[in-house]
Write an enzyme that holds these catalytic residues in place. Structure first.
Site, PDB file in Angstrom:
ATOM      1  N   SER A 151       0.823  -1.206   0.000  1.00  0.00           N
ATOM      2  CA  SER A 151       0.000   0.000   0.000  1.00  0.00           C
ATOM      3  C   SER A 151       0.859   1.259   0.000  1.00  0.00           C
ATOM      4  CB  SER A 151      -0.925   0.001   1.220  1.00  0.00           C
ATOM      5  OG  SER A 151      -1.570   1.247   1.308  1.00  0.00           O
ATOM      6  N   MET A 153      -8.498   8.898  -0.283  1.00  0.00           N
ATOM      7  CA  MET A 153      -9.374   9.304   0.837  1.00  0.00           C
ATOM      8  C   MET A 153      -9.818  10.749   0.658  1.00  0.00           C
ATOM      9  SD  MET A 153      -7.159   7.798   3.970  1.00  0.00           S
ATOM     10  CE  MET A 153      -6.470   6.149   3.903  1.00  0.00           C
ATOM     11  N   HIS A 200      -8.237   1.826  -4.307  1.00  0.00           N
ATOM     12  CA  HIS A 200      -9.238   1.661  -3.248  1.00  0.00           C
ATOM     13  C   HIS A 200      -9.805   3.040  -2.925  1.00  0.00           C
ATOM     14  CE1 HIS A 200      -9.851   0.496   1.312  1.00  0.00           C
ATOM     15  NE2 HIS A 200     -10.993   0.742   0.694  1.00  0.00           N
ATOM     16  N   MET A 260     -11.894   5.465  -0.910  1.00  0.00           N
ATOM     17  CA  MET A 260     -12.604   5.706   0.350  1.00  0.00           C
ATOM     18  C   MET A 260     -13.195   7.097   0.247  1.00  0.00           C
ATOM     19  SD  MET A 260      -9.780   3.951   2.792  1.00  0.00           S
ATOM     20  CE  MET A 260      -8.623   3.878   1.442  1.00  0.00           C
ATOM     21  N   ASP A 292      -4.589   4.002  -2.036  1.00  0.00           N
ATOM     22  CA  ASP A 292      -5.707   4.396  -1.166  1.00  0.00           C
ATOM     23  C   ASP A 292      -6.085   5.855  -1.364  1.00  0.00           C
ATOM     24  OD1 ASP A 292      -6.244   2.060   0.540  1.00  0.00           O
ATOM     25  OD2 ASP A 292      -4.178   2.347   1.198  1.00  0.00           O
ATOM     26  N   MET A 332     -12.168  -4.820   4.904  1.00  0.00           N
ATOM     27  CA  MET A 332     -11.353  -3.996   5.802  1.00  0.00           C
ATOM     28  C   MET A 332     -11.171  -4.720   7.133  1.00  0.00           C
ATOM     29  SD  MET A 332     -10.570  -1.422   3.987  1.00  0.00           S
ATOM     30  CE  MET A 332      -9.516  -0.802   5.295  1.00  0.00           C
ATOM     31  N   HIS A 362      -1.330  -1.174  -4.259  1.00  0.00           N
ATOM     32  CA  HIS A 362      -2.603  -0.767  -3.658  1.00  0.00           C
ATOM     33  C   HIS A 362      -2.570   0.745  -3.394  1.00  0.00           C
ATOM     34  CE1 HIS A 362      -6.288  -1.634  -1.326  1.00  0.00           C
ATOM     35  NE2 HIS A 362      -5.846  -0.738  -0.462  1.00  0.00           N
TER      36      HIS A 362
HETATM   37  C1  DX5 Z   1      -6.469   1.977   5.373  1.00  0.00           C
HETATM   38  C2  DX5 Z   1      -6.053   1.609   3.980  1.00  0.00           C
HETATM   39  C3  DX5 Z   1      -5.031   0.553   3.929  1.00  0.00           C
HETATM   40  C4  DX5 Z   1      -3.722   0.887   4.596  1.00  0.00           C
HETATM   41  C5  DX5 Z   1      -3.165  -0.390   5.159  1.00  0.00           C
HETATM   42  O1  DX5 Z   1      -7.584   2.779   5.320  1.00  0.00           O
HETATM   43  O2  DX5 Z   1      -7.158   1.193   3.218  1.00  0.00           O
HETATM   44  O3  DX5 Z   1      -4.799   0.120   2.581  1.00  0.00           O
HETATM   45  O4  DX5 Z   1      -2.773   1.464   3.738  1.00  0.00           O
HETATM   46  O5  DX5 Z   1      -2.066  -0.082   5.911  1.00  0.00           O
HETATM   47  P1  DX5 Z   1      -1.439  -1.092   6.961  1.00  0.00           P
HETATM   48  O6  DX5 Z   1      -1.029  -2.306   6.180  1.00  0.00           O
HETATM   49  O7  DX5 Z   1      -0.273  -0.330   7.493  1.00  0.00           O
HETATM   50  O8  DX5 Z   1      -2.488  -1.393   7.983  1.00  0.00           O
HETATM   51 ZN    ZN Z   2      -6.782   0.198   1.190  1.00  0.00          ZN
END
Ligand code: DX5
Ligand code: ZN
Length: 215
Positions: free
Chosen positions: A7, A36, A65, A67, A34, A136, A32
């Site tokens: 990620s 937000m 992903h 969010m 993310d 999640m 990956h």
């Molecule tokens: C959290 C993200 C994850 C995050 C995971 O909201 O969706 O993808 O980057 O990070 P770790 O592996 O550090 O929990």
């Molecule tokens: Zn994620």
């Protein structure tokens, strides 16, 4: 063998080119990413311009992903930016089925993410239309949180649901994945392991990826 999806959230943002090169040389399968918006989750990360640049630097599958609320407004923009897989949150979509059709019509793989409190049963009527469930295992918004143990039961229940219906949907686990718990997560039925802190926080990320891969 698990699909490993490092990620970006935990990468060094001042050295994104180097981080991409490192991943290109590693056994990682997906990258990956993310996104937000500060509304669906209490944090703001990065967006379309950053993904566009990452796309140029990585030879991995870009697993985006979202969010964010109203993801349908940006589906096309994420396709143009280079997303291969686009995942939206069940809790953020009033017209989830329509959003999934929109993603697929743009030739991306479609994923649905569910928060820790969302029962897997709510996926019953969308499961046949999607490629991926992003489950999640922490509350979304931040990297480096602790894995929520009840997720293991949810993985088993979802695996059973997918098998009973003879579907090919992949189960991706996102949040708190470590070298210690990865094996249990895989054994419960996961296909994809997202890992941020575990990979980028380690002294040798490539080796950590190889270790996760070999579990
Ligand atoms: C959290 C993200 C994850 C995050 C995971 O909201 O969706 O993808 O980057 O990070 P770790 O592996 O550090 O929990
Ligand atoms: Zn994620």
């Amino acid at each position: 063998m698990a699909i490993i999806a490092p990620s970006l959230l935990s990468a060094d943002f001042l050295r994104l080119q180097d981080e991409c090169t490192m991943l290109n040389e590693s056994e990682a399968d997906w990258f990956h990413l993310d996104v937000m918006d500060g509304r669906f989750v209490p944090n703001i990360s990065f967006g379309i311009p950053v993904i566009k640049q990452i796309r140029k630097a990585t030879n991995k599958i870009c697993d985006v992903h979202l969010m964010i609320v109203e993801p349908e407004k940006y589906t096309e923009a994420f396709k143009t930016a280079g997303a291969d897989i686009l995942t939206v949150h069940l809790e953020a979509c009033t017209h989830l089925h329509r959003n999934i059709q929109q993603i697929k019509s743009l030739d991306m793989q479609a994923g649905v993410a569910i928060n820790p409190h969302t029962p897997v049963d709510l996926l019953q009527d969308i499961l046949q239309d999607i490629d991926l469930v992003c489950m999640m295992s922490v509350n979304p918004g931040f990297g480096g949180q602790k894995f929520i143990p009840q997720t293991i039961q949810k993985i088993m229940a979802l695996r059973k649901m997918i098998a009973e219906r003879k579907l090919q949907v992949k189960i991706e686990i996102d949040g708190g994945v470590t070298l210690e718990n990865a094996k249990d997560i895989m054994q419960a039925g996961a296909d994809v392991l997202v890992a941020g802190n575990t990979i980028f926080g380690s002294s040798n990320p490539k080796e950590t990826i190889a270790k996760l891969k070999s579990l």
